[in-house]
Design an enzyme around this catalytic site. Structure first.
Site, PDB file in Angstrom:
ATOM      1  CD  GLU A   1      -3.038  -1.083   2.217  1.00  0.00           C
ATOM      2  OE1 GLU A   1      -2.865  -0.296   3.163  1.00  0.00           O
ATOM      3  OE2 GLU A   1      -4.045  -1.812   2.121  1.00  0.00           O
TER       4      GLU A   1
ATOM      5  CD  GLU B   1      -4.486  -6.367   2.858  1.00  0.00           C
ATOM      6  OE1 GLU B   1      -5.254  -5.587   3.471  1.00  0.00           O
ATOM      7  OE2 GLU B   1      -3.254  -6.404   3.050  1.00  0.00           O
TER       8      GLU B   1
END
Length: 809
Positions: free
Chosen positions: A186, A257
Site C-alpha cells: 500500500e 485484501e
C-alpha cells in the site's frame, strides 16, 4: 413447480460437467495476461485466504489449511514478518511459529498454492509494520524511500527470504506451491509524502524484486502506478466498485485484501461484516472480470506476546471464516464455499468468453460471458439496497433480492444468489473447565518502584520512549528527584504521547491516565513531603505504530512534566527500561525463583505479578482464559506470552473489546502448567477461569425460494445430485458431537432468523416431532421446506420456510 423441474434437469446436466479443479499444490510455469494468472498454460480463477503462520501454531496449521481447502480455496496467502525473523541485524530465527518453510510445505502437502507477501513493510496490525526496530539506529536511514541505508537492508532481507524459498524449491517455477509474491505494501498511501524520493524508490523496489528471478509474478497492492511487470492489485471492502483496474491491458484484475472484518483496537466495538455482503462483493468483482480474490483474513489468529501494533487487541480477525481458535464460523464459511463452487461452474466462459454488459433496470445490470461454442455464464446484479427487483434477461423473468447477485452458469438457470443463505448458522460457546478461585494456590510479587538513585540511565531531558526501549519492553520508567521545602499538596501535570501512564510519588501510587491516538494528560493532586521527593512515572505503550510515512521519526512517551508552576522537563532524569520482573523473566519456571513471591492475601495492588499452577483440562477443544475480572497487563502460560490484555478499557457499549484469550493446547502439559500475569491495575485473579471453546448450536433457515447447495469435490465442482433440485436445511455438528436436542422447529412461516425467531401465522404443529425423528442422535441431517418431508401442508398456496435450531453435545 415447472421452474423447479427445469432446475432439477439442469442440475443433472451440470453434474456431468467438469469445472476448474482446485489448485494442485505444485505450480510450474506461472505467467499472466489481461484475463488471469496462467499456471502451466491454464488460465485460472483463484480464491485465496490469508492465514499468517505466526498468528497460530504449527500444530494448528494442518487443520487450518484443510478447512480452507474444504471451503473452496486454491491459495493460502501470508505476510512475511521481518522483525520476527531478524530480531537483531544478521541474526535470523525460523523456529516454531516462525517456521515459514514448514508452513508453506504444509500448504503444498494439502494440494494448494501459496502467495508470500514479503513486503518487507507489511503493516498488518503488526508492531512497527513488521520492520525491526534496529533499523531506527542506522545513521541517515529513511524507511521506504529512495534512501541507500534502507534499500540496502530491505534488499538483504528480501533476498534472504527468496533464497530460502529457492533452496527449498518452493517456487512454482521449481515445482513448488508459491505462485505469487508481493513487494512493498500500500505504498501509494504514503508515496506523495516522500516527494521526489518516492517514485525512484517504487521503481527500485519493483526492479529489485523482479531481478531476484523467482519465476513467478510479483504484485504491489493498492499501487495504481506499479511499474511493469509488477501487477497492481486492490485492497478493501468493495474492489468490485472502487478498483480502477489493472494499469495495463496485459495485467489481470486481482483483489489481494478482501477484508472479512476489520482491525479492532482496545476500546472499540468489533466490526461484523455479513456473509451476504462479502459474497455480493466477490461476485461483483468476478463479474467485472476479476480473477483472483484473497480474503483478509480467512483465519486471523492471535497476536501472541507483544506483536500487536498500537492498541490492537490480541485477538485478530476473530470474525473471519475460521475464527481465532480455528473453528468454522457459519454461515460465512459455508456461504463462501457455495459461492466459490457456483463461480467455478462458470470457469470456461469467464476465462475465454466474450464479455458484455447490459442494463436490466435503473439499478440492475447483467454481466455476460459467452464462448463461440455457445457456452454462456451470466451474473445478474441488483444494486438496489432497499427493494427486490423483477428483471427480464434473455426472455426469462428473474426475481433478484435487494442488493444481490444471481449466478447463472448457463445464462438460463440461477444456481446461487448472494443474498440467499442456505448454509447453517452456528453458535460458539465458552464452558468453564477450570476455576482459579483457590486463594491458597496463588502467589504474588509486587513490582518494585524505582527511584532516581537506583537507575543507571540518565539524561537531562525527557527521552523518547521508542528509541529508549527499542521495543524490548512496553514499559519505560521516568524517575526524578524533586526538592520541596514543606509538607504540602501540589498539582502534578504530565503530558504524554504513549498509551498509559502510572504515577508514583515516594513509592505510593498517585494517579493513572490513558490516551487515544495522539496525546493525553495526567493531572492529579499529589502530596509532597519536606525535602527530597522521589517521583516515578511509568509510561506504557500497547504496541508500536505500524503505518504512515517517516515511521522512523515517530516518537512516544512523556514530553512535559510540571509540578505547580515549575516545569521539570530539563531536570536530570533517570530511566529504567522495562520492569524488574521482565528483566528477571519471572514468568518462566526457573526465572520465578529469582524473586521472593508471597502468598496472595486477596488484597489487590497496582503493578503486581501473580502466578499459580494448573493442570490442562481433558479433551481436544480449544481453550481460552476468561480475564473478565482483570484490568490491564500481559499473561504467560509455561513461559509463553499469550498476549496483552486490557479488559478495563470498555467500548461505547460498556464492555471489554476482548475478554477471552487464546491458550493453544500445544502450549500446555497434561500436569503442572504455570500461569503468570502482570496486572497493572486492580484485577482479581481469583475470578479467572480457563474455558473450553466449542460449537454448541447449529441452526438452519431455508425457504422454498432458496437454491439447492452446490457441492465441491476433489475432482472439480459439480452439483449435489439431488434429483428434486430442492433446497434443504443441512445441519452438521462439529466432530465428536451429535444433535442432542431440537430447540426450535417450524415448517410454515416462522418469523425472524436464527438469532431471534418465533412461530408465524402458519405453523405445522408436528414440526418439532418430525425434525426430532429425522435428526436426533445424528452428527448431521438434512430436511427440506416441503410437504414431502413433513407429510402435510399447513397453509396451501402460501410459500413455506423451515427454521430449525438444534443443540450439539
Amino acid at each position: 413447480m415447472k421452474g423447479l423441474r427445469d432446475m432439477g434437469r439442469f442440475l443433472l446436466l451440470l453434474g456431468l460437467l467438469l469445472a476448474a479443479a482446485v489448485g494442485s499444490g505444485s505450480g510450474g510455469n506461472v505467467t499472466y495476461d489481461g484475463r488471469s494468472l496462467i499456471i502451466d498454460g491454464q488460465h485460472k480463477i483463484l480464491f485465496s485466504g490469508s492465514i499468517h503462520y505466526p498468528r497460530s501454531t504449527p500444530q494448528m496449521w494442518p487443520s487450518l489449511i484443510a478447512k480452507a481447502k474444504a471451503g473452496g480455496l486454491d491459495v493460502i496467502e501470508t505476510l512475511v514478518f521481518w522483525n520476527l525473523h531478524e530480531p537483531k541485524p544478521g541474526q535470523f530465527d525460523f523456529s516454531g511459529r516462525r517456521d515459514i518453510v514448514r508452513f508453506i510445505k504444509e500448504i503444498q502437502a494439502q494440494g494448494l498454492y501459496a502467495c508470500i507477501r514479503i513486503g518487507p513493510f507489511i503493516e498488518g496490525e503488526w508492531s512497527y509494520g513488521g520492520l525491526p526496530f534496529w533499523l531506527h539506529d542506522i545513521p541517515g536511514i529513511v524507511y521506504r524511500s529512495d534512501n541507500e541505508p534502507f534499500k540496502y537492508q530491505m534488499e538483504n532481507f528480501v533476498s534472504k527470504i527468496v533464497s530460502i524459498m529457492k533452496a527449498e524449491k518452493l517456487y512454482a517455477s521449481q515445482g513448488g506451491p508459491i505462485i505469487l509474491s508481493q513487494i512493498e505494501n500500500e505504498y501509494e498511501m504514503v508515496e506523495a509524502a516522500f516527494r521526489e524520493k518516492g517514485p525512484p524508490y517504487l521503481r527500485w523496489a519493483a526492479e529489485m524484486a523482479v531481478g531476484l528471478q523467482t519465476g513467478v509474478p510479483w504484485v504491489m497492492c493498492k499501487q495504481n502506478n506499479a511499474p511493469d511487470p509488477v501487477i497492481n492489485t486492490c485492497n478493501g471492502f468493495k474492489c468490485g466498485v472502487k478498483f480502477e483496474g489493472p494499469n495495463s491491458p496485459n495485467k489481470p484484475s486481482m483483489w489481494t485484501e478482501n477484508w472479512t472484518s476489520f482491525l479492532q483496537r482496545y476500546g472499540q466495538e468489533v466490526f461484523m461484516r455479513s456473509a451476504t455482503d462479502i459474497a455480493f462483493q466477490v461476485a461483483l468483482f468476478i463479474a467485472k472480470k476479476g480473477s483472483y480474490v484473497n480474503y483478509y483474513m480467512y483465519h486471523g489468529g492471535t497476536n501472541f506476546g507483544r506483536t500487536a501494533a498500537a492498541k490492537i487487541i490480541t485477538s485478530y480477525y476473530d470474525q473471519a471464516p475460521l475464527d481465532e481458535y480455528g473453528l468454522i464460523r457459519q454461515p460465512l464459511w459455508g456461504h463462501l464455499k457455495q459461492l466459490h463452487a457456483a463461480i467455478r461452474l462458470c470457469t470456461n466462459p469467464l476465462l475465454s468468453g466474450a464479455y458484455e454488459t447490459s442494463s436490466l433496470g435503473q439499478l440492475q445490470d447483467a454481466y455476460v460471458f459467452k464462448r463461440k461454442s455457445g457456452e454462456c455464464a451470466a451474473f445478474l446484479v441488483n444494486n438496489d439496497n432497499s427493494t427486490n427487483a423483477r428483471v427480464h434477461f434473455q426472455n426469462i423473468s428473474f426475481q433478484l433480492p435487494r442488493m444481490s447477485i444471481s449466478i447463472l452458469p448457463d445464462c438460463k438457470n440461477v444456481v446461487f444468489n448472494t443474498a440467499k443463505v442456505s448454509t447453517q448458522y452456528n453458535t460458539r460457546s465458552m464452558t468453564v473447565r477450570h476455576k482459579f478461585d483457590s486463594i491458597g494456590r496463588w502467589e504474588e510479587y509486587k513490582e518494585p518502584i524505582p527511584t532516581f538513585s537506583n537507575v543507571s540511565l540518565r539524561a537531562k531531558k525527557l527521552l523518547d520512549q521508542m528509541s529508549t526501549t527499542k521495543d524490548a519492553s512496553d514499559y519505560l520508567w521516568y524517575t526524578v528527584s524533586f526538592q520541596h521545602d514543606s509538607d504540602a499538596q501540589a498539582e502534578l501535570s504530565v503530558l504524554s504521547t504513549a498509551h498509559v501512564l502510572h504515577a508514583f510519588i515516594n513509592g505510593a501510587y498517585t494517579g493513572y491516565a490513558y490516551g487515544g491516538k495522539k496525546k493525553f494528560a495526567l493531572e492529579n493532586a499529589i502530596h509532597l513531603k519536606n525535602g527530597t521527593n522521589n517521583i516515578a512515572l511509568l509510561s506504557v505503550m500497547v504496541g508500536f505504530p505500524n503505518s504512515g510515512a517517516y515511521l522512523e521519526r515517530k516518537t512516544a512517551g512523556i514530553y512535559s512534566m510540571r509540578i505547580q508552576n515549575k516545569y521539570l522537563n530539563k531536570y536530570l532524569w533517570g530511566y529504567q527500561v522495562g520492569l524488574s520482573g521482565e528483566k528477571l523473566r519471572i514468568f518462566r519456571e526457573h526465572g520465578s525463583d529469582k524473586v521472593q513471591w508471597s502468598r496472595f492475601q486477596g488484597t489487590h495492588h497496582r503493578l503486581t505479578w501473580y502466578k499459580t499452577p494448573f493442570d490442562a483440562p481433558a479433551g481436544n477443544d480449544p481453550l481460552a482464559l476468561n480475564l473478565g475480572s482483570m484490568g490491564k497487563g500481559e499473561v504467560w502460560v509455561n513461559d509463553r506470552s499469550i498476549g496483552r490484555y486490557w479488559v478495563s478499557l470498555h467500548t461505547p457499549k460498556h464492555r471489554p473489546s476482548q475478554t477471552w484469550y487464546n491458550v493453544p493446547r500445544s502450549f500446555l502439559k497434561p500436569k503442572g502448567n504455570l500461569l503468570v500475569l502482570l496486572e497493572e491495575e486492580y484485577g482479581d485473579p481469583l475470578r479467572i477461569t480457563l474455558d473450553s471453546v466449542s460449537i454448541t448450536k447449529v441452526c438452519g433457515h431455508v425457504s422454498e425460494s432458496h437454491f439447492p447447495p452446490v457441492a465441491q469435490s476433489q475432482s472439480g465442482v459439480n452439483y449435489n445430485k439431488d434429483h428434486t433440485g430442492r433446497p434443504k436445511v443441512l445441519l452438521h455438528c462439529p466432530s465428536g458431537r451429535n444433535i442432542s436436542r431440537i430447540v426450535f422447529a417450524s415448517f410454515g412461516t416462522p418469523s425472524g432468523d436464527c438469532e431471534n425467531y418465533a412461530t408465524g401465522n402458519c405453523h405445522l404443529s408436528s414440526s418439532r416431532a418430525i425434525v426430532e425423528k429425522a435428526c436426533l442422535g445424528k452428527k448431521k441431517c438434512s430436511i427440506g421446506p416441503s410437504d414431502q418431508y413433513f407429510g402435510g401442508d399447513p397453509c396451501p398456496g402460501i410459500p413455506k420456510t423451515l427454521l430449525i435450531d438444534a443443540q450439539c453435545t
